[in-house]
Design a protein around this motif. Structure first.
Motif, PDB file in Angstrom:
ATOM      1  N   ASP A   1      41.281  41.634  45.832  1.00  0.00           N
ATOM      2  CA  ASP A   1      40.261  42.536  46.361  1.00  0.00           C
ATOM      3  C   ASP A   1      39.662  43.270  45.162  1.00  0.00           C
ATOM      4  OD1 ASP A   1      38.788  44.622  47.460  1.00  0.00           O
ATOM      5  OD2 ASP A   1      40.209  44.968  49.088  1.00  0.00           O
ATOM      6  N   LYS A   2      38.405  43.006  44.862  1.00  0.00           N
ATOM      7  CA  LYS A   2      37.778  43.558  43.656  1.00  0.00           C
ATOM      8  C   LYS A   2      37.654  45.075  43.703  1.00  0.00           C
ATOM      9  CE  LYS A   2      35.209  39.318  42.702  1.00  0.00           C
ATOM     10  NZ  LYS A   2      33.864  38.689  42.548  1.00  0.00           N
ATOM     11  N   ARG A   3      37.782  45.666  44.871  1.00  0.00           N
ATOM     12  CA  ARG A   3      37.722  47.125  44.986  1.00  0.00           C
ATOM     13  C   ARG A   3      39.032  47.763  44.529  1.00  0.00           C
ATOM     14  NH1 ARG A   3      36.548  47.313  51.232  1.00  0.00           N
ATOM     15  NH2 ARG A   3      38.272  45.808  50.989  1.00  0.00           N
ATOM     16  N   LYS A   4      40.105  46.974  44.505  1.00  0.00           N
ATOM     17  CA  LYS A   4      41.428  47.526  44.186  1.00  0.00           C
ATOM     18  C   LYS A   4      41.917  47.169  42.782  1.00  0.00           C
ATOM     19  CE  LYS A   4      43.015  47.336  49.010  1.00  0.00           C
ATOM     20  NZ  LYS A   4      44.045  46.748  49.925  1.00  0.00           N
ATOM     21  N   SER A   5      41.551  45.985  42.327  1.00  0.00           N
ATOM     22  CA  SER A   5      42.092  45.565  41.038  1.00  0.00           C
ATOM     23  C   SER A   5      41.168  44.571  40.348  1.00  0.00           C
ATOM     24  CB  SER A   5      43.477  44.934  41.219  1.00  0.00           C
ATOM     25  OG  SER A   5      43.393  43.785  42.036  1.00  0.00           O
ATOM     26  N   PHE A   6      41.323  44.502  39.029  1.00  0.00           N
ATOM     27  CA  PHE A   6      40.566  43.580  38.189  1.00  0.00           C
ATOM     28  C   PHE A   6      41.507  42.432  37.839  1.00  0.00           C
ATOM     29  CE2 PHE A   6      38.594  42.518  33.969  1.00  0.00           C
ATOM     30  CZ  PHE A   6      37.371  42.097  34.463  1.00  0.00           C
TER      31      PHE A   6
ATOM     32  N   PHE B   1      55.933  41.111  44.723  1.00  0.00           N
ATOM     33  CA  PHE B   1      56.087  41.408  43.298  1.00  0.00           C
ATOM     34  C   PHE B   1      55.195  42.593  42.934  1.00  0.00           C
ATOM     35  CE2 PHE B   1      55.181  40.749  38.768  1.00  0.00           C
ATOM     36  CZ  PHE B   1      56.460  40.527  38.262  1.00  0.00           C
ATOM     37  N   THR B   2      55.780  43.614  42.294  1.00  0.00           N
ATOM     38  CA  THR B   2      55.019  44.814  41.938  1.00  0.00           C
ATOM     39  C   THR B   2      54.492  44.723  40.508  1.00  0.00           C
ATOM     40  OG1 THR B   2      57.064  45.927  41.264  1.00  0.00           O
ATOM     41  CG2 THR B   2      56.263  46.343  43.501  1.00  0.00           C
ATOM     42  N   VAL B   3      53.371  45.404  40.284  1.00  0.00           N
ATOM     43  CA  VAL B   3      52.759  45.443  38.952  1.00  0.00           C
ATOM     44  C   VAL B   3      52.367  46.881  38.620  1.00  0.00           C
ATOM     45  CG1 VAL B   3      51.880  43.078  39.008  1.00  0.00           C
ATOM     46  CG2 VAL B   3      50.486  44.924  39.950  1.00  0.00           C
ATOM     47  N   PRO B   4      52.384  47.236  37.321  1.00  0.00           N
ATOM     48  CA  PRO B   4      51.876  48.558  36.927  1.00  0.00           C
ATOM     49  C   PRO B   4      50.353  48.505  36.899  1.00  0.00           C
ATOM     50  CG  PRO B   4      52.612  47.359  34.992  1.00  0.00           C
ATOM     51  CD  PRO B   4      52.882  46.477  36.173  1.00  0.00           C
ATOM     52  N   LEU B   5      49.683  49.476  37.498  1.00  0.00           N
ATOM     53  CA  LEU B   5      48.235  49.377  37.656  1.00  0.00           C
ATOM     54  C   LEU B   5      47.543  50.724  37.428  1.00  0.00           C
ATOM     55  CD1 LEU B   5      46.207  47.111  38.578  1.00  0.00           C
ATOM     56  CD2 LEU B   5      46.213  48.268  40.797  1.00  0.00           C
ATOM     57  N   PRO B   6      46.610  50.767  36.457  1.00  0.00           N
ATOM     58  CA  PRO B   6      45.797  51.983  36.300  1.00  0.00           C
ATOM     59  C   PRO B   6      45.001  52.227  37.576  1.00  0.00           C
ATOM     60  CG  PRO B   6      45.525  50.511  34.411  1.00  0.00           C
ATOM     61  CD  PRO B   6      46.265  49.745  35.470  1.00  0.00           C
ATOM     62  N   PRO B   7      44.810  53.476  37.969  1.00  0.00           N
ATOM     63  CA  PRO B   7      44.120  53.756  39.236  1.00  0.00           C
ATOM     64  C   PRO B   7      42.633  53.414  39.207  1.00  0.00           C
ATOM     65  CG  PRO B   7      44.535  55.786  38.035  1.00  0.00           C
ATOM     66  CD  PRO B   7      45.253  54.707  37.293  1.00  0.00           C
TER      67      PRO B   7
ATOM     68  N   LEU C   1      47.185  43.883  46.957  1.00  0.00           N
ATOM     69  CA  LEU C   1      45.971  43.820  46.137  1.00  0.00           C
ATOM     70  C   LEU C   1      45.130  42.588  46.427  1.00  0.00           C
ATOM     71  CD1 LEU C   1      47.495  44.803  42.655  1.00  0.00           C
ATOM     72  CD2 LEU C   1      46.257  46.299  44.246  1.00  0.00           C
ATOM     73  N   THR C   2      45.715  41.623  47.117  1.00  0.00           N
ATOM     74  CA  THR C   2      45.030  40.342  47.312  1.00  0.00           C
ATOM     75  C   THR C   2      44.466  40.203  48.723  1.00  0.00           C
ATOM     76  OG1 THR C   2      47.188  39.343  47.850  1.00  0.00           O
ATOM     77  CG2 THR C   2      46.374  39.068  45.596  1.00  0.00           C
ATOM     78  N   VAL C   3      43.383  39.426  48.809  1.00  0.00           N
ATOM     79  CA  VAL C   3      42.846  39.065  50.121  1.00  0.00           C
ATOM     80  C   VAL C   3      43.337  37.675  50.502  1.00  0.00           C
ATOM     81  CG1 VAL C   3      40.805  40.520  49.916  1.00  0.00           C
ATOM     82  CG2 VAL C   3      40.725  38.172  49.047  1.00  0.00           C
TER      83      VAL C   3
END
Length: 442
Positions: free
Chosen positions: A128-133, A170-176, A34-36
Motif C-alpha cells: 500500500d503506497k500510502r503506508k510504505s515505500f 514478519f515485522t519490519v522497522p519503519l519510519p513513520p 503494509l501490503t494489499v
C-alpha cells in the motif's frame, strides 16, 4: 544484565524492539499490515508451457533474482494462455519478489519495465503506497539483520523454505513518514549505482585486457621497437612471428612442486600453509587458512615463498575455464608451499611475468584439459605440463615489454576492485545505520 542497565544503554529518543534499538517514532508493523497483496508465484511444472521470447511472456524464477536487481541468464518465457490462466502471479511495477527456496529471503523490486511478467515460486508482495515505500522494505529484507531474522522463520529440513503465512507476520522497522523511507532508499540506491558502475568498468577493463593478451601473446600486434621484420610462420599453435619460437614449456619453465607436509603438523598459529584451496584465479585466497610451526621457515627454506612468486594448482587446476594461477604479494607472506601446488620458476631465456600471462591463455588451458582427460579428480604433473607448447619472443626485452603492458592493466583492475570492495563496505555500513534509524536523513 538488569533492566535498569538495559534502559541506560538505550540512547534518548530510541526504544528496544525485537529487531534491535530503533527511534521512538519508528513503527514495527507486520508485512501483512503494509501490503494489499502477498501471494506465491505459480507453483508447479510450467515447462510444457514455455514459449519463445518472440511471442512469450517473461517468466521470472528464483535464479533470476539478485539483491535489488535481476539477472536474465537462462530466463524463460511462457505462453500467453498460461499467463492469462495464472494472473494471480502477474507482476506490477513496485512489487517485491522474495526467493522462497534456495537463497531464501533474497529480495528484489520489480521495475516498470518488467510489469506484466509472470513468475515461478517466488513470494510476491504488493505494498500500500500510502503506508510504505517498497524499496525501503526491500533494502531491509536484504540487509544482514533482515536476512538473519528471515532465517528464523524458514521451514523444512533438507530444503529450506519461506511460507507466505509466516511472511505476513514478519515485522519490519519503519519510519513513520514516506519521505524518510524514500530518502533512505534513495541513499542506498545511489550507493548501488556507484557499485554497479564500478562493476561495469571492471568488466570492460577485463575485456580490454583479454583482447590485449590475445594480440600481444600471439604476436599479432607488436610493440614499438619490436615490429615484424620477416613476417609470420605456421606452427602447431597457429601463425606466430618468424622471429618467435615455439617451445615446450619445460624448455623455459620448471614446475617446482611443494612439500608433502603432514596434517598432524597443523598448529593454531604460525606460518601460513599454502594449499590447493588457496590458489584462485589470479589471486591467493585465504578463506581457509592452515598454519605450520614457525620453525618450519628455517627447516623448509626451499619451500618458503617470496613476493612476486607465481604458483599454480596441479589438482583441480581449472575453474570456470580459467587456470588457477596467482602471483604472491607481501600480504600473502610468509607462507610455505604444499604438494600439488607448483611454483613457476623460469630459466634464463624467459621472463616470469610473461610466462605468468602465457599460462593463462585459453590454448594452454585447453591443452591441460586434454592432458587431464580421464583423471579423477582432474590432475596434472610437471612432466605433462612441460610438454605443452608456448610461443615465445626470442628476446627477453620483448617479453618484458609485453608483460609490462599487461601488468599495468592488472594494476588498474586491482585498484578498481579495491575501490569496489570499499564501496560495498561503505554501503553495508550505511544499511546498518540507516535501516534502523541510527542516522536520520529527514
Amino acid at each position: 544484565m538488569t533492566s535498569e542497565c538495559v534502559a541506560e544503554s538505550i540512547p534518548a529518543g530510541y526504544k528496544q524492539t525485537e529487531m534491535g534499538v530503533i527511534p521512538e517514532d519508528w513503527q514495527t508493523p507486520t508485512l501483512g499490515s503494509l501490503t494489499v497483496l502477498m501471494t506465491n508465484g505459480f507453483v508447479g511444472t510450467a515447462t510444457t508451457h514455455y514459449a519463445s521470447n518472440d511471442n512469450g511472456i517473461l517468466y521470472i524464477q528464483g535464479y533470476n533474482v539478485e539483491e535489488n536487481s535481476f539477472n536474465f541468464h537462462g530466463i524463460k518465457f511462457v505462453t500467453e494462455d498460461f499467463h492469462n490462466a495464472h494472473m494471480k502471479s502477474c507482476l506490477k511495477g513496485g512489487d517485491l519478489l522474495t526467493v522462497q527456496t534456495g537463497d531464501v529471503g533474497l529480495t528484489t523490486i520489480v521495475p516498470e519495465s518488467l510489469a506484466g511478467s509472470n513468475c515461478h515460486a517466488l513470494i510476491i508482495s504488493r505494498f500500500d503506497k500510502r503506508k510504505s515505500f517498497s524499496a525501503f522494505i526491500s533494502y531491509y529484507l536484504n540487509s544482514k539483520p533482515g536476512r538473519s531474522r528471515l532465517k528464523l522463520i524458514e521451514t523444512g529440513t533438507t530444503m529450506k523454505h519461506l511460507n507466505v503465512g509466516d511472511m505476513l507476520h514478519f515485522t519490519v522497522p519503519l519510519p513513520p513518514a514516506i519521505a524518510e523511507q524514500e530518502a533512505i532508499a534513495q541513499a542506498l540506491s545511489d550507493a548501488d549505482a556507484l557499485i554497479e558502475s564500478l562493476e561495469q568498468l571492471i568488466a570492460k577493463k577485463r575485456q580490454i585486457k583479454q583482447g590485449a593478451m590475445q594480440e600481444l601473446l600471439t604476436g599479432k600486434r607488436r610493440l614499438p621497437g619490436f615490429e615484424i621484420k620477416r613476417g609470420y610462420k605456421q606452427t602447431e599453435l597457429g601463425l606466430v612471428p618468424e622471429d618467435w619460437e615455439c617451445v615446450e614449456s619445460a624448455v623455459v619453465v620448471t614446475y617446482f612442486g611443494g612439500n608433502a607436509f603432514k596434517s598432524e603438523a597443523t598448529v593454531p598459529n604460525g606460518v601460513r600453509w599454502l594449499k590447493i584451496a588457496n590458489v584462485g584465479k589470479r589471486k591467493i585466497m585465504w578463506n581457509e587458512i592452515s598454519f605450520l610451526p614457525s620453525s618450519y621457515i628455517r627447516e623448509y627454506q626451499s619451500y618458503l615463498l617470496q613476493k612476486g612468486d607465481v604458483v599454480m594448482a596441479l589438482t583441480r587446476p581449472i575453474l570456470d575455464g580459467e587456470l588457477k594461477i596467482a602471483k604472491l604479494t607481501s600480504n600473502d607472506l610468509p607462507c610455505l608451499l604444499n604438494q600439488r601446488v607448483a611454483k613457476i620458476v623460469t630459466k634464463h631465456t624467459a621472463n616470469l611475468n610473461f610466462i605468468y600471462y602465457e599460462l593463462q591463455m585459453s590454448r594452454f588451458v585447453e591443452a591441460m584439459n586434454e592432458a587431464m582427460a580421464g583423471t579423477d579428480p582432474p590432475n596434472i604433473g610437471a612432466k605433462t605440463l612441460g610438454k605443452i607448447l608456448l610461443p615465445l619472443p626470442s628476446t627477453l626485452a620483448e617479453q618484458e615489454a609485453i608483460a609490462c603492458i599487461l601488468s599495468d592493466m592488472d594494476a588498474e583492475i586491482t585498484m578498481l576492485e579495491e575501490e569496489l570492495e570499499k564501496s560495498r563496505s561503505i554501503k553495508q555500513g550505511m544499511m546498518q545505520e540507516l535501516l534502523v534509524g541510527k542516522i536520520r536523513l529527514v
